[in-house]
Design a protein around this motif. Structure first.
Motif, PDB file in Angstrom:
ATOM      1  N   TYR A  66       0.762  -1.183  -0.199  1.00 39.27           N
ATOM      2  CA  TYR A  66       0.077  -0.067  -0.179  1.00 39.27           C
ATOM      3  C   TYR A  66       0.890   1.349   0.225  1.00 39.27           C
ATOM      4  N   GLY A  70       1.013   3.703  -2.738  1.00 39.06           N
ATOM      5  CA  GLY A  70       0.454   5.172  -2.711  1.00 39.06           C
ATOM      6  C   GLY A  70       1.327   6.378  -2.542  1.00 39.06           C
ATOM      7  N   GLN A  95       1.200   6.637  10.591  1.00 40.22           N
ATOM      8  CA  GLN A  95      -0.033   6.823   9.734  1.00 40.22           C
ATOM      9  C   GLN A  95      -0.493   5.351   9.641  1.00 40.22           C
TER      10      GLN A  95
ATOM     11  N   ARG B  49      -8.439  15.966  -4.072  1.00 40.70           N
ATOM     12  CA  ARG B  49      -7.062  15.651  -4.358  1.00 40.70           C
ATOM     13  C   ARG B  49      -6.992  15.790  -5.670  1.00 40.70           C
ATOM     14  N   ALA B  50      -5.796  16.260  -5.880  1.00 41.08           N
ATOM     15  CA  ALA B  50      -5.337  16.607  -7.115  1.00 41.08           C
ATOM     16  C   ALA B  50      -5.011  15.447  -8.096  1.00 41.08           C
ATOM     17  N   ALA B  53      -2.043  12.642  -7.156  1.00 40.48           N
ATOM     18  CA  ALA B  53      -1.548  13.038  -5.983  1.00 40.48           C
ATOM     19  C   ALA B  53      -1.214  11.689  -4.922  1.00 40.48           C
ATOM     20  N   PHE B  54      -0.504  11.806  -4.204  1.00 40.70           N
ATOM     21  CA  PHE B  54      -0.315  10.562  -3.423  1.00 40.70           C
ATOM     22  C   PHE B  54      -1.549  10.032  -2.534  1.00 40.70           C
ATOM     23  N   LEU B  55      -2.059   8.731  -2.534  1.00 47.05           N
ATOM     24  CA  LEU B  55      -3.244   8.628  -1.947  1.00 47.05           C
ATOM     25  C   LEU B  55      -3.257   8.408  -0.422  1.00 47.05           C
ATOM     26  N   PRO B  56      -2.148   7.947   0.250  1.00 47.62           N
ATOM     27  CA  PRO B  56      -2.178   8.121   1.726  1.00 47.62           C
ATOM     28  C   PRO B  56      -2.212   9.435   2.155  1.00 47.62           C
ATOM     29  N   SER B  57      -1.698  10.468   1.279  1.00 46.86           N
ATOM     30  CA  SER B  57      -1.772  11.914   1.915  1.00 46.86           C
ATOM     31  C   SER B  57      -2.982  12.363   2.013  1.00 46.86           C
ATOM     32  N   LYS B  59      -5.731  11.415   3.670  1.00 51.44           N
ATOM     33  CA  LYS B  59      -5.935  11.323   5.076  1.00 51.44           C
ATOM     34  C   LYS B  59      -5.085  11.896   5.717  1.00 51.44           C
ATOM     35  N   ILE B  60      -3.781  12.070   5.273  1.00 53.10           N
ATOM     36  CA  ILE B  60      -2.774  12.928   6.349  1.00 53.10           C
ATOM     37  C   ILE B  60      -3.312  14.467   6.048  1.00 53.10           C
ATOM     38  N   GLN B  62      -6.188  15.520   5.817  1.00 56.98           N
ATOM     39  CA  GLN B  62      -7.537  15.726   6.974  1.00 56.98           C
ATOM     40  C   GLN B  62      -7.194  15.583   8.099  1.00 56.98           C
ATOM     41  N   ASP B  63      -5.934  14.867   8.606  1.00 58.39           N
ATOM     42  CA  ASP B  63      -5.406  14.703   9.937  1.00 58.39           C
ATOM     43  C   ASP B  63      -4.756  16.071  10.368  1.00 58.39           C
ATOM     44  N   ALA B  99      -1.686  14.785  13.407  1.00 59.95           N
ATOM     45  CA  ALA B  99      -0.518  14.753  12.238  1.00 59.95           C
ATOM     46  C   ALA B  99       0.275  16.054  12.581  1.00 59.95           C
TER      47      ALA B  99
ATOM     48  N   ALA C  12      -9.793  15.203 -11.100  1.00 60.18           N
ATOM     49  CA  ALA C  12      -9.781  16.075  -9.749  1.00 60.18           C
ATOM     50  C   ALA C  12     -11.008  17.212 -10.306  1.00 60.18           C
ATOM     51  N   ILE C  45     -11.688  11.626  -3.850  1.00 58.08           N
ATOM     52  CA  ILE C  45     -11.346  12.612  -4.865  1.00 58.08           C
ATOM     53  C   ILE C  45     -11.770  13.845  -4.280  1.00 58.08           C
TER      54      ILE C  45
END
Lengths: 145, 145, 145, 145
Positions: A66, A70, A95, B49-50, B53-57, B59-60, B62-63, B99, C12, C45
């Motif tokens: 992942y 990601g 995370q 999300r552009a 853009a990195f997927l895990p970012s 949630k980051i 938002q955090d 975060a 996006a 997204i």
């Protein structure tokens, strides 16, 4: 407005072949590993745990895949990229689902990220070598071209 | 007894404008970021999300917004404030949704905390700059006045 | 072996346009809704919560979009398809992130699933109508063609 | 004192063969399924998601296998066994990782529970048939003998 973009993803057949090859690469050097392959969106396609492999490493293998999918880079490279910035390093490595240590590699088909593989259960070098063996088995690579 | 206090929150329109401006600020310097805006209570109002853009970012981002709204300070300043106290630093930075690294900024309307923005996907400096661009776009600021 | 398949995802820009249109469609009939758009892999997204919209409905909107993307059908149709089988209905509707009630629609670009939209905060009919308005705004449709 | 008991578990090779056979059985009748095999302790050994299979069903397949291994009976039989006791039925079916509907089967080697298989993505009957095909492929059975 451009409403959609074309992307590319691993097939189930490729993912299955890769996890098998990764586990076999471990067996050849005497280690029992877990191997996981996700698509480019981080969703699991295939997983295999070798006989006797460490149980918590099953989730770790999935997390490494992942992370590599990601962030589009080797999971170990993520740690290296952040190690000069303690706040960022702490923030990202804690995370959920992020595993920033070796064993996870993105899988590229030329210019397209198509998925990732994560291996866990042996040393950092061995996990990484098994992940590479998994990618080699499907004729793709860990670098964008 | 004074039973209630007046509070103030971002509108949906402002939040939407801010995430769009943050993502565009990233695009201008060639990075693909995720941007999130929460209200003063840490609840998500808008997210974007552009492409790429990195997927895990996601949630980051938002955090980071949650962290900036919740602690009423830049997410990176939280780490700096705690780094002399290892026990506290560990305890807070491992909390879910916290975060404590750059990219999250509180949004103030004069003396009132009205929300926060979080950006993730690029360098600490770039994330922070995108977050500032988001706040600028709605005519508010990251500091209490 | 075929190692990869071509897929297609929302941009996006399209996702952002869709959540805005969905929220505006709600405002036109006097309801405050949350709207979320995911890609075909269920990853968020864009998101927007109207002023005054119900807070728990923010997650529900995201869950409806995930459900519609994941099962490739309207979230309400999932319930209808399962209602004759109580065991299956209970099992699927209690899964995390699954929301099997109206307001979530898949988004198709001809034969390709490219994402999904979820709306929550008003009646089932209103949520569904807002979701349709979101899809219409980007020139795509809720049915495979 | 008897301090230990002998147990028996599926090998990685058997688990891998079973998920492949289950996915192929689905393909033969035109459905794309997810298949998961756990050991007797409910820990994942192998997983495979067919091209185009529903994404949320990946976790459901794993949950069905966990349920079948954990309760030592078909996941659908668990619902039937409890449906006369609403409080118990609700309590058990809402547990994390419990999926009490068809598609999960325990795997027995004579008198020994050695693991379980879970399949999800098609109708209850099809999921169940695919799970049986997976067990057949490794020469074991879904019933204790």
């Amino acid at each position: 407005m451009t409403a959609t973009v074309v992307s590319r993803n691993l097939t189930a057949e490729a993912a299955f072949t890769a996890v098998k090859a990764a586990v076999e690469a471990g067996a050849e050097v005497g280690v029992a590993v877990n191997a996981a392959v996700t698509d480019a969106g981080g969703n699991l396609i295939a997983f295999l745990r070798a006989d006797g492999a460490f149980l918590p490493s099953g989730k770790i293998a999935q997390d490494k895949a992942y992370t590599a999918a990601g962030f589009k880079l080797p999971s170990g490279a993520l740690f290296d990229a952040l190690k000069g910035e303690p706040a960022v390093l702490t923030g990202i490595t804690t995370q959920p689902r992020v595993a920033a240590f070796p064993g996870g590699l993105p899988i590229w088909d030329g210019p397209h990220l198509v998925g990732a593989i994560g291996v866990s259960g042996a040393s950092a070098e061995q996990d990484d070598a098994c992940a590479r063996a998994g990618i080699n088995a499907i004729g793709l690579g860990p670098n964008q071209e």
